[in-house]
Design an enzyme around this catalytic site. Structure first.
Site, PDB file in Angstrom:
ATOM      1  N   ASP A  87       3.531  -8.233   1.240  1.00  0.00           N
ATOM      2  CA  ASP A  87       2.163  -7.731   1.398  1.00  0.00           C
ATOM      3  C   ASP A  87       1.253  -8.931   1.637  1.00  0.00           C
ATOM      4  OD1 ASP A  87       3.404  -5.394   0.642  1.00  0.00           O
ATOM      5  OD2 ASP A  87       2.119  -4.996  -1.086  1.00  0.00           O
ATOM      6  N   LYS A 148      -2.234  -1.786   3.877  1.00  0.00           N
ATOM      7  CA  LYS A 148      -2.410  -1.535   2.443  1.00  0.00           C
ATOM      8  C   LYS A 148      -3.896  -1.590   2.113  1.00  0.00           C
ATOM      9  CE  LYS A 148      -1.266  -3.752  -2.014  1.00  0.00           C
ATOM     10  NZ  LYS A 148      -0.450  -4.817  -2.657  1.00  0.00           N
ATOM     11  N   LYS A 173       0.091   1.972   2.495  1.00  0.00           N
ATOM     12  CA  LYS A 173       0.327   1.795   1.070  1.00  0.00           C
ATOM     13  C   LYS A 173      -1.036   1.853   0.386  1.00  0.00           C
ATOM     14  CE  LYS A 173       1.857  -1.556  -2.443  1.00  0.00           C
ATOM     15  NZ  LYS A 173       2.491  -2.874  -2.673  1.00  0.00           N
TER      16      LYS A 173
END
Length: 221
Positions: A87, A148, A173
């Site tokens: 990430d 995300k 996400k």
């Protein structure tokens, strides 16, 4: 709904995170069938301690203003240590200046540096609609795999409105302020594919209570 626990990334990323904190998260993730998201410094040990658990870690965290070469090195080191997914925080300073090309170029370099899925943390609570769409398009153009919502370290967290917008571009996400199955379910309904939460165990427990799903069998590997 598909296997919910497998779509949860049980997370421990605080500044005082210890190895004991990480093993507790890994034990719970293994038992419940979740992934685990943890600091880069623990990835190698985590991969050895719980090889059956999908391990996610962060790059350029939490502000995204590392040099591009540093982000690429972080990504490669994490992958070499055994991370299954990364990430990476986008450079919001460049985005705020309108320099989307720099944001896209950096993300592309990070994504190209590793053979594992890369999620782009866009810190949606800090962006207006145009900026959010710009950074999501940059993630698409950079060949990232997910976007995300947030790091959890800025004001605000995931919202159904932001998830709905982001899901127009890439799988999402949702992360930040999701501490219950009710909140997680709302994010799934808005289009999220994954949930990142420090309360992953609570979400899974409440999901099973709400749906009558049997408890997961403990994986003793």
């Amino acid at each position: 709904m598909d296997d919910v626990p497998a779509r949860i990334e049980h997370t421990v990323l605080g500044p005082t995170t210890t190895w004991s904190d990480v093993t507790a998260v890994l034990d719970t993730a293994r038992q419940e069938g979740m992934a685990a998201c943890l600091p880069p410094c623990y990835v190698a040990d985590a991969a050895e301690y719980a090889p059956a658990v999908k391990t996610v870690t962060v790059v350029g965290f939490p502000h995204g203003q590392h040099a591009t070469t540093t982000k690429c090195h972080e990504a490669q080191a994490a992958w070499n240590d055994g991370a299954d997914e990364l990430d990476v925080v986008a450079n919001l300073g460049a985005l705020r200046e309108g320099d989307v090309e720099t944001v896209e170029r950096e993300l592309a370099e990070v994504a190209a540096a590793v053979p594992v899925p890369v999620k782009v943390i866009v810190e949606a609570p800090l962006l207006d609609d145009g900026e959010l769409r710009d950074v999501c398009q940059a993630a698409v153009d950079a060949d990232a795999d997910f976007v995300k919502t947030a790091t959890g370290f800025a004001d605000g967290g995931a919202t159904v409105e932001d998830v709905a917008v982001m899901s127009e571009y890439l799988p999402v996400k949702a992360s930040g302020g999701i501490g219950s199955w009710e909140r997680a379910d709302a994010m799934f309904e808005a289009g999220a594919e994954r949930i990142g939460a420090s309360s992953g165990d609570v979400i899974v427990s409440e999901y099973r209570d709400a749906t009558g799903k049997a408890d997961a069998a403990t994986d003793d590997k």
